[in-house]
Design an enzyme around this catalytic site. Structure first.
Site, short mmCIF file in Angstrom:
data_model
loop_
_atom_site.label_atom_id
_atom_site.label_comp_id
_atom_site.label_asym_id
_atom_site.label_seq_id
_atom_site.Cartn_x
_atom_site.Cartn_y
_atom_site.Cartn_z
N ILE A 156 0.69 -0.67 0.03
CA ILE A 156 -0.27 0.03 -0.04
C ILE A 156 0.93 0.84 -0.37
O ILE A 156 0.47 2.28 -0.50
CB ILE A 156 -1.07 -0.19 1.35
CG1 ILE A 156 -2.37 0.85 1.13
CG2 ILE A 156 -0.44 0.08 2.78
CD1 ILE A 156 -3.44 0.77 2.42
N ASN A 185 11.71 -8.16 7.38
CA ASN A 185 12.51 -7.31 8.39
C ASN A 185 11.84 -8.45 9.84
O ASN A 185 10.50 -9.22 9.88
CB ASN A 185 11.68 -6.13 8.44
CG ASN A 185 12.06 -5.09 7.43
OD1 ASN A 185 12.43 -5.41 7.06
ND2 ASN A 185 11.20 -4.60 6.74
N HIS A 226 6.21 -12.32 5.74
CA HIS A 226 6.21 -11.79 4.49
C HIS A 226 7.57 -10.95 4.13
O HIS A 226 8.50 -10.53 4.96
CB HIS A 226 5.34 -10.44 4.82
CG HIS A 226 5.52 -9.13 5.64
ND1 HIS A 226 5.40 -9.56 6.94
CD2 HIS A 226 6.19 -7.87 5.05
CE1 HIS A 226 5.52 -7.51 7.88
NE2 HIS A 226 5.92 -7.03 6.45
P1 5GP Z 1 7.17 -4.30 7.30
O1 5GP Z 1 7.13 -2.99 7.65
O2 5GP Z 1 6.14 -5.94 8.53
O3 5GP Z 1 8.29 -4.91 6.93
O4 5GP Z 1 5.33 -4.17 6.46
C1 5GP Z 1 4.70 -4.64 6.27
C2 5GP Z 1 4.61 -3.76 4.70
O5 5GP Z 1 2.76 -3.80 4.92
C3 5GP Z 1 4.36 -2.07 4.64
O6 5GP Z 1 5.59 -2.23 3.78
C4 5GP Z 1 3.33 -1.90 4.46
O7 5GP Z 1 3.35 -1.01 3.95
C5 5GP Z 1 2.60 -2.61 3.56
N1 5GP Z 1 1.18 -2.54 4.63
C6 5GP Z 1 0.41 -2.03 5.70
N2 5GP Z 1 -1.02 -2.53 5.92
C7 5GP Z 1 -1.05 -2.48 4.55
C8 5GP Z 1 -1.98 -2.67 3.82
O8 5GP Z 1 -3.65 -2.74 4.80
N3 5GP Z 1 -2.44 -3.14 2.42
C9 5GP Z 1 -1.35 -3.63 1.99
N4 5GP Z 1 -1.55 -4.25 0.95
N5 5GP Z 1 -0.39 -3.52 2.88
C10 5GP Z 1 0.05 -2.56 3.29
#
Ligand code: 5GP
Ligand code: ZN
Length: 113
Positions: free
Chosen positions: A32, A86, A99
């Site tokens: 997103i 991460n 992820h």
């Molecule tokens: P992290 O910060 O845990 O490594 O990655 C989480 C990722 O999920 C972030 O890059 C963030 O932009 C993405 N993200 C968070 N909420 C949503 C959502 O509701 N939809 C989508 N498509 N991505 C999301």
């Protein structure tokens, strides 16, 4: 499916997302808040909180996700890309469902910030 887990809800289709790939084991969708011209995530449908929770019992899905990343990036014509996961808040994890980020389409620096 874990209650109150954003990515469990996305994998189940309860929260909309822009799908790039899906099969019985995993789900791929565009981030997103993209950090590169192409930025998508691939997640197991099963709830696993991070790489730190990968074990002999659940690691097959991780190998499968890497096969999917190889296939989808080829289909998208991506020849150079970065795969990132991460683990923990200090490393930048904000969603506690495993992820793999796939980022492509711009120059990248090393080491990552
Ligand atoms: P992290 O910060 O845990 O490594 O990655 C989480 C990722 O999920 C972030 O890059 C963030 O932009 C993405 N993200 C968070 N909420 C949503 C959502 O509701 N939809 C989508 N498509 N991505 C999301
Ligand atoms: Zn989850």
């Amino acid at each position: 499916m874990k209650n109150d887990c954003l990515f469990c809800a996305i994998a189940a289709g309860e929260i909309p997302s822009n799908k790039v790939y899906e099969d019985d084991l995993c789900y791929g969708f565009y981030d997103i808040d993209p950090q590169a011209p192409t930025h998508f995530l691939v997640i197991p449908k099963e709830h696993i909180s991070s790489v730190a929770a990968v074990s002999a019992e659940n690691s097959a899905v991780v190998a499968h996700i890497f096969e999917v990343i190889a296939k989808v990036t080829k289909e998208l014509g991506l020849e150079s890309y970065r795969v990132v996961s991460n683990i923990g808040e200090q490393a930048g994890q904000s969603v506690f469902h495993l992820h793999f980020h796939v980022l492509s389409g711009r120059d990248m620096t090393w080491p990552p910030g």
